[in-house]
Design a protein around this motif. Sequence first.
Motif, PDB file in Angstrom:
ATOM      1  N   UNK A 153       8.314  67.263  29.725  1.00  0.00           N
ATOM      2  CA  UNK A 153       9.617  67.152  30.384  1.00  0.00           C
ATOM      3  C   UNK A 153       9.642  66.210  31.588  1.00  0.00           C
ATOM      4  N   UNK A 154       8.467  65.838  32.105  1.00  0.00           N
ATOM      5  CA  UNK A 154       8.459  64.951  33.275  1.00  0.00           C
ATOM      6  C   UNK A 154       8.514  63.470  32.887  1.00  0.00           C
ATOM      7  N   UNK A 155       8.503  63.195  31.586  1.00  0.00           N
ATOM      8  CA  UNK A 155       8.465  61.803  31.126  1.00  0.00           C
ATOM      9  C   UNK A 155       9.747  61.052  31.496  1.00  0.00           C
ATOM     10  N   UNK A 156       9.582  59.867  32.087  1.00  0.00           N
ATOM     11  CA  UNK A 156      10.719  59.039  32.480  1.00  0.00           C
ATOM     12  C   UNK A 156      10.489  57.583  32.064  1.00  0.00           C
ATOM     13  N   UNK A 172       2.673  54.551  30.329  1.00  0.00           N
ATOM     14  CA  UNK A 172       2.490  54.053  28.965  1.00  0.00           C
ATOM     15  C   UNK A 172       3.268  52.747  28.817  1.00  0.00           C
ATOM     16  N   UNK A 173       2.588  51.703  28.352  1.00  0.00           N
ATOM     17  CA  UNK A 173       3.281  50.446  28.051  1.00  0.00           C
ATOM     18  C   UNK A 173       3.559  50.450  26.565  1.00  0.00           C
ATOM     19  N   UNK A 174       4.833  50.569  26.259  1.00  0.00           N
ATOM     20  CA  UNK A 174       5.209  50.971  24.904  1.00  0.00           C
ATOM     21  C   UNK A 174       6.296  50.073  24.317  1.00  0.00           C
ATOM     22  N   UNK A 175       6.041  49.635  23.099  1.00  0.00           N
ATOM     23  CA  UNK A 175       7.055  48.989  22.267  1.00  0.00           C
ATOM     24  C   UNK A 175       6.468  48.966  20.865  1.00  0.00           C
ATOM     25  N   UNK A 176       7.183  49.535  19.902  1.00  0.00           N
ATOM     26  CA  UNK A 176       6.612  49.633  18.559  1.00  0.00           C
ATOM     27  C   UNK A 176       6.559  48.287  17.857  1.00  0.00           C
ATOM     28  N   UNK A 177       7.129  47.260  18.507  1.00  0.00           N
ATOM     29  CA  UNK A 177       7.046  45.913  17.964  1.00  0.00           C
ATOM     30  C   UNK A 177       5.751  45.267  18.480  1.00  0.00           C
ATOM     31  N   UNK A 178       5.068  44.507  17.630  1.00  0.00           N
ATOM     32  CA  UNK A 178       3.867  43.798  18.064  1.00  0.00           C
ATOM     33  C   UNK A 178       4.233  42.446  18.665  1.00  0.00           C
ATOM     34  N   UNK A 179       3.345  41.913  19.460  1.00  0.00           N
ATOM     35  CA  UNK A 179       3.515  40.563  19.972  1.00  0.00           C
ATOM     36  C   UNK A 179       4.568  40.405  21.046  1.00  0.00           C
ATOM     37  N   UNK A 220       5.375  58.061  33.037  1.00  0.00           N
ATOM     38  CA  UNK A 220       6.312  56.932  32.999  1.00  0.00           C
ATOM     39  C   UNK A 220       6.111  56.097  31.744  1.00  0.00           C
ATOM     40  N   UNK A 221       7.200  55.470  31.322  1.00  0.00           N
ATOM     41  CA  UNK A 221       7.146  54.495  30.235  1.00  0.00           C
ATOM     42  C   UNK A 221       7.681  53.170  30.763  1.00  0.00           C
ATOM     43  N   UNK A 222       6.931  52.109  30.504  1.00  0.00           N
ATOM     44  CA  UNK A 222       7.439  50.764  30.778  1.00  0.00           C
ATOM     45  C   UNK A 222       7.481  50.034  29.446  1.00  0.00           C
TER      46      UNK A 222
END
Length: 301
Positions: free
Chosen positions: A181-184, A9-16, A150-152
């Motif tokens: 539980x496997x989320x890193x 998951x490519x994640x950031x609650x901020x836009x742009x 995974x989270x990046x």
Amino acid sequence: MEVAPRIIALLNQKGGVGKTTTTVNIGAAMARRGQRILLVDLDPQAHLTLHLGVDADADEPVSELSIYDLLLNPAENADAAVSHVDERLDVIRSEVDLAAVETELAAAPDRYTRLADHLRRVADRYDVILLDCPPSLGLLTINALACAREVIIPMQAHFLALQGVGKLLETVSMMASRVNPLLRVTGVILCMHESTTRLAQEVVADLEAFFEQNRSQPVPWRDARILRPHVRRNIKLAESPSFGKSIFDYEPTCPGAQDYAALAATVLALHASSPAPPDEPEVCITVQAVQPATEAAPDPA
Ligand code: ADP
Ligand code: MG
């Protein structure tokens, strides 16, 4: 034995901050390196969909179904929602109606795991699945975090950037403890980076110090790092979406293409050098049964 894909998951609650640019171009770079890639556009703004020209007005045939249709209908065929963009590069597109999913799903008992249930059916065809998240921590993002391993975090080295990361890590932590539980957290990618400014250097140092302090803690980001290289600010990256192309089809030798090609190699190498321990089977979509409403969260504010 079929190995499950990495789901990131490519994640950031901020836009742009560079989520979509990173998803498209890391995905395209990985496909060029022989990986079979699926990109999923989870943003109601449909920027990834537009960036790759798989919107309804496209010249090439694209699937009639969008992620919206999949999320609202568990019986829908995920296979039929996949559009082929390039060799080894597929997309499940978004559409503006996707914003309504959050309210329409709210009462469904399986509201956190609809995406996981669909991806499970196409997963064996891919090496890597990249989820381009919307700029919020709502139900769409929760669905991404319920099936990602995974989270990046794409971000910019700005003042207060670290504050936003704190909120994001809280959400990841909650999902890891209650649902997946496997989320890193694999790491951070610094986008539109201007390495010569003092502020940027300070933010990089602060982030590195933060991750170091957490190395021995029982948190999903204990192995996180700043993934290198940083992506330099490069106007070609901002131009390529209007041509419906990844940077490699638009301007393959520009700094943006160099940075994303190198980053894709970094992300792929990370996995090669750190296989899952034997007691943690290599199954990415291991969503556990979500506790019913007694545990009111994880619907974040
Ligand atoms: P997000 O998905 O987080 O909202 P985007 O990937 O859409 O962010 O990026 C925001 C804007 O910045 C877009 O117009 C994009 O083309 C531009 N952009 C992203 N990365 C770069 C970069 N390295 N250099 C220049 N412009 C960039
Ligand atoms: Mg985006």
